[in-house]
Design a protein around this motif. Sequence first.
Motif, mmCIF file in Angstrom:
data_model
loop_
_atom_site.group_PDB
_atom_site.id
_atom_site.type_symbol
_atom_site.label_atom_id
_atom_site.label_comp_id
_atom_site.label_asym_id
_atom_site.label_seq_id
_atom_site.Cartn_x
_atom_site.Cartn_y
_atom_site.Cartn_z
ATOM 1 N N ALA B 361 125.149 22.121 30.199
ATOM 2 C CA ALA B 361 125.557 21.232 29.109
ATOM 3 C C ALA B 361 126.755 21.811 28.363
ATOM 4 O O ALA B 361 127.712 21.105 28.036
ATOM 5 C CB ALA B 361 124.393 21.005 28.152
ATOM 6 N N LEU B 362 126.721 23.116 28.118
ATOM 7 C CA LEU B 362 127.842 23.762 27.434
ATOM 8 C C LEU B 362 129.107 23.700 28.289
ATOM 9 O O LEU B 362 130.200 23.434 27.787
ATOM 10 C CB LEU B 362 127.499 25.225 27.118
ATOM 11 C CG LEU B 362 126.542 25.450 25.948
ATOM 12 C CD1 LEU B 362 126.095 26.901 25.898
ATOM 13 C CD2 LEU B 362 127.201 25.049 24.627
ATOM 14 N N ALA B 365 130.530 20.321 28.114
ATOM 15 C CA ALA B 365 131.152 20.098 26.800
ATOM 16 C C ALA B 365 132.527 20.764 26.738
ATOM 17 O O ALA B 365 133.489 20.171 26.251
ATOM 18 C CB ALA B 365 130.241 20.628 25.696
ATOM 19 N N LEU B 366 132.617 21.981 27.257
ATOM 20 C CA LEU B 366 133.903 22.695 27.252
ATOM 21 C C LEU B 366 134.929 21.959 28.115
ATOM 22 O O LEU B 366 136.077 21.788 27.734
ATOM 23 C CB LEU B 366 133.723 24.126 27.771
ATOM 24 C CG LEU B 366 132.941 25.082 26.865
ATOM 25 C CD1 LEU B 366 132.723 26.419 27.579
ATOM 26 C CD2 LEU B 366 133.672 25.299 25.550
ATOM 27 N N ASP B 369 135.902 18.563 26.388
ATOM 28 C CA ASP B 369 136.645 18.623 25.128
ATOM 29 C C ASP B 369 137.984 19.333 25.227
ATOM 30 O O ASP B 369 138.923 19.009 24.528
ATOM 31 C CB ASP B 369 135.792 19.322 24.057
ATOM 32 C CG ASP B 369 134.930 18.320 23.355
ATOM 33 O OD1 ASP B 369 134.778 17.218 23.909
ATOM 34 O OD2 ASP B 369 134.433 18.603 22.260
ATOM 35 N N ASN B 371 138.979 21.954 23.993
ATOM 36 C CA ASN B 371 139.403 22.258 22.636
ATOM 37 C C ASN B 371 140.135 23.593 22.581
ATOM 38 O O ASN B 371 139.550 24.650 22.811
ATOM 39 C CB ASN B 371 138.171 22.290 21.724
ATOM 40 C CG ASN B 371 138.574 22.261 20.276
ATOM 41 O OD1 ASN B 371 139.591 22.838 19.894
ATOM 42 N ND2 ASN B 371 137.788 21.574 19.472
ATOM 43 N N LEU B 374 138.822 26.596 20.318
ATOM 44 C CA LEU B 374 137.612 27.364 20.621
ATOM 45 C C LEU B 374 137.810 28.387 21.733
ATOM 46 O O LEU B 374 136.853 29.030 22.159
ATOM 47 C CB LEU B 374 136.468 26.408 20.999
ATOM 48 C CG LEU B 374 136.039 25.406 19.925
ATOM 49 C CD1 LEU B 374 134.839 24.600 20.413
ATOM 50 C CD2 LEU B 374 135.673 26.115 18.620
ATOM 51 N N GLN B 377 135.990 32.129 22.518
ATOM 52 C CA GLN B 377 134.656 32.231 21.942
ATOM 53 C C GLN B 377 133.646 32.498 23.054
ATOM 54 O O GLN B 377 133.826 32.054 24.193
ATOM 55 C CB GLN B 377 134.276 30.935 21.211
ATOM 56 C CG GLN B 377 135.138 30.632 20.003
ATOM 57 C CD GLN B 377 134.927 31.617 18.851
ATOM 58 O OE1 GLN B 377 133.849 32.203 18.721
ATOM 59 N NE2 GLN B 377 135.960 31.814 18.052
ATOM 60 N N LEU B 379 130.075 31.566 24.098
ATOM 61 C CA LEU B 379 128.946 30.677 23.827
ATOM 62 C C LEU B 379 127.705 31.210 24.537
ATOM 63 O O LEU B 379 127.804 31.842 25.587
ATOM 64 C CB LEU B 379 129.271 29.267 24.300
ATOM 65 C CG LEU B 379 130.575 28.700 23.725
ATOM 66 C CD1 LEU B 379 130.819 27.297 24.239
ATOM 67 C CD2 LEU B 379 130.559 28.715 22.202
#
Lengths: 381, 381
Positions: B361-362, B365-366, B369, B371, B374, B377, B379
Motif C-alpha cells: 500500500a505504501l 501511494a509513493l 503521488d 511527491n 517526501l 523519508q 517509511l
Amino acid sequence: MEPVSAAVSAVLPAGGSGERLGGATPKQFCGLQGRPLVSYAVRAMERVSWISDIIVVVSPENIETMKSIVEKYGHKRVTVVKGGITRHRSIFNGLKVFAENQSSNRLLQKPEVVIIHDAVRPFVEEDILLKVVTAAKEHGAAGAIRPLVSTVIASGEDGCLDHSLERARYRASEMPQAFLFDVIYEAYQQCTDHDLDYGTECLHLALKYCKTNAKLVEGTADLWKVTYKRDLYAAESIIKDNLSQQICIITDLKEAVAQVGFLLHESLKSQVKDKEYATEEIQQLVDMLEKSNIPLLYPVILILVHLSISENISFSIGLEELTKIKKFAREVKKKNILVYGLLIQCKDHFSLQETVNSAAALTMALIKDRNPELIGQLLVA
Amino acid sequence: MEPVSAAVSAVLPAGGSGERLGGATPKQFCGLQGRPLVSYAVRAMERVSWISDIIVVVSPENIETMKSIVEKYGHKRVTVVKGGITRHRSIFNGLKVFAENQSSNRLLQKPEVVIIHDAVRPFVEEDILLKVVTAAKEHGAAGAIRPLVSTVIASGEDGCLDHSLERARYRASEMPQAFLFDVIYEAYQQCTDHDLDYGTECLHLALKYCKTNAKLVEGTADLWKVTYKRDLYAAESIIKDNLSQQICIITDLKEAVAQVGFLLHESLKSQVKDKEYATEEIQQLVDMLEKSNIPLLYPVILILVHLSISENISFSIGLEELTKIKKFAREVKKKNILVYGLLIQCKDHFSLQETVNSAAALTMALIKDRNPELIGQLLVA
C-alpha cells in the motif's frame, strides 16, 4: 451578501447514470476525499441561509443511498425525491413536491423562486446563486453561461462538416439556473412528452411555453459540470487546494482555538520531555475535533510534532514507538482524522533554520496531499 | 497500426497567452511533473514514426524558451517557428515553412497531409492521428469531434436568451485535424484578414475557400484542451495515473531489466546484512536509469527496501543514517529520480503477510503521488 426578499428553494437533479465517466458508480456518488460528490453540491446549497428547501432527485434505486448520505453528513433541509427516466422528468418530479400532494413526500411550501442546479457541479458559490435568483425575480428565468471552449459544428448526414458556428456569438448554458416557480412549473405542465424525453434545457422550456426569455448571467469557470474521470481528478485537486489554504481549521470556535493551542503546546512539551506519542492531550484534541463535526465533511490533518534540539545526534526511535503511532493513526482515521508524525531534530541552533524550512515543506506536503496511506508515518525534517 | 502511405507532417500552434488560466505562465509552458505541457504534445507526435516534421509555432518572446525545451528534452524532428498575433496567423506561419523560403528557417519538404494539433492537448494517441490523416487523404480535410457537454445558446442584444440549440444535432470541434497540404494552404492564402484575425476554425476555412467538407471523426474524451487551472490538475492526475501503471519502468531494455533485478537483489541483500543505504549497487542503478533517458521525460520512483525479519523488535534507526538517505535523495532528485526508503520489518513469519500488505500500500501511494517533498523519508510498513 444582500438578503433575498423572496422564498427560495432548490432542486438538484442527481439521477444521471454517469455513463460518460466509464465507471460503475454514477458520478454524483463518487467519493472525493471520501465524501460523495452530491454531498458537496448539497453542502453548497445548505450553507446559503436564504435557501429554504433542497430537493435532491435521484433514480429509484438510489433513494436509500441518498438518504443515508443525508443522514451520514448531517445535511439539513433536504428532501429526497424519486426521479424519472430523463433529466426533465426528474426535475419535474422535484418541482411537484411544492405543488402536488404526494403519498411519499409531504407537501413543502411553494417558493417564489426555485433554483435548479446539478448535483455534479460542486463548487457553486452564494454569489452566483444570488445573481441568478435576483435576475429570475425580475425576468422570470435566469441561467449561468460560460464562453465556449471549442467551436461548435453541425454535421451533415454523410458525417462531414455542414457548417460551423461563429464561436463568439454563442455561449455554453451552465447551472445554476433560477425561475419564478410558477413559470417553470407551468412550462413543465405544458410541455410535450418529446420535450420531457429528449430535451435538456430548462431555459428552453420557459421560453417555448411561457414566452420567458431568461436573463443570462456570466458564471465563473468553477461552475463546470463533472462529466469525465478527468473532472473528478480536477475536483479532487480543487478540494485539496482549498483545504490546504485552511491550516487553522477550527476558525468558527474561538474558545476551541485557544484550547487547541494550549493542548498543542502541552502535547509538544510532553513529547519533547518524554518522547511519548498518543498522549492524553492528543486524545483530547481528537475528541474535540470529532465533536466539532469538521471531520464529518473533510479529512482533518493532525501532525504530531516532535521538537528536539540536542547535541546528541545519536537519537534513535524504536520500532515499538513507531508501531504505537501507527496504531493510533489507524484508530483515528475512522473518524476522518489523518495523523502524521513529524520529527524536527537538529544538533544545534545553527542548523535550526534549515530544519524548520524542511519541516514547513513537509507539513505543506502532508496538508496538500492528505494521503491516507501515509498516516502514522514519522517523517523527519 | 497501419502504415500511412503519404508524407505527413504536423503543425502545433503554441502561441496562446493562457489568459483563461489565470496565471502568468502561458499554459503550454506550465510544468506537469516538472515538464512543460507543450513537451508532452510534442512527444505524442514524435513517437509516431510516420510523422516527418513537427512545427511548433510560438509567439516571438517564447522562441528561445521553446528551443531550450526541445534541447532539454531531446525532441527530434522539431522546428520552432515564430507565430502571428492570432491563432490562424500562427498556423499559417507554420504552414509557410513547407511552402516558402524564409530567412530564419530552412525550407522543409512539403507533406501530402498536414496534421494540425494544439500544444495544449497532451494525450493524443497514434490511433486518432491515423484516423484523421486517412480521412483527410480521402476527403481533403478531417477533424476530431466530441459530443457537447453543455447546451449551446445564443443570446440577444439585451443579454437574454434568444434561442438554444438542440444539443444532439451539434458537436464540439476538437483537435487533431488533418488536411491535404494544398487544400489548407490554399485556404489560408485565399482567406481575408477578418478570417485571420477573428476566426478559430481551420475546418471552416477549408470549407469556405476550398469547398472541402471535412470528414468528422469521433474522438476520445482525453483529446480535451487544457484551458483552465482545473485542466492542469486533471492532466497532472492522468499523467500520474498512467505512470503508476508502469511499475517496471525499464520495459524496453531486456538486458537492463535482468541487470536491474540483479542489482535490486544485491542491494537488498547488502542492506539486510549491514543496514547501509546508498550503497554502490544503488548508485549503479541510478547511473543506469540516468543513461536510459527515462528520467528526462518522467520522474522515476526508486524505493530502497529494507527487509528484516527478526525476533528482536528493538530495531532502531539512527538519525545519522536517516540524514544519509536524505542527502542521497536530494542529490539524485536533480536527475529527476525520486528516492524513498521503505522498511519492511516484522518480528516473525506470522505477521509477515500484514506487513507486506502494508508495504504494498505504501509503495502504491509513493508511486501514485510522486511527491517530491517526501523524498529521502524512511517509511515503515
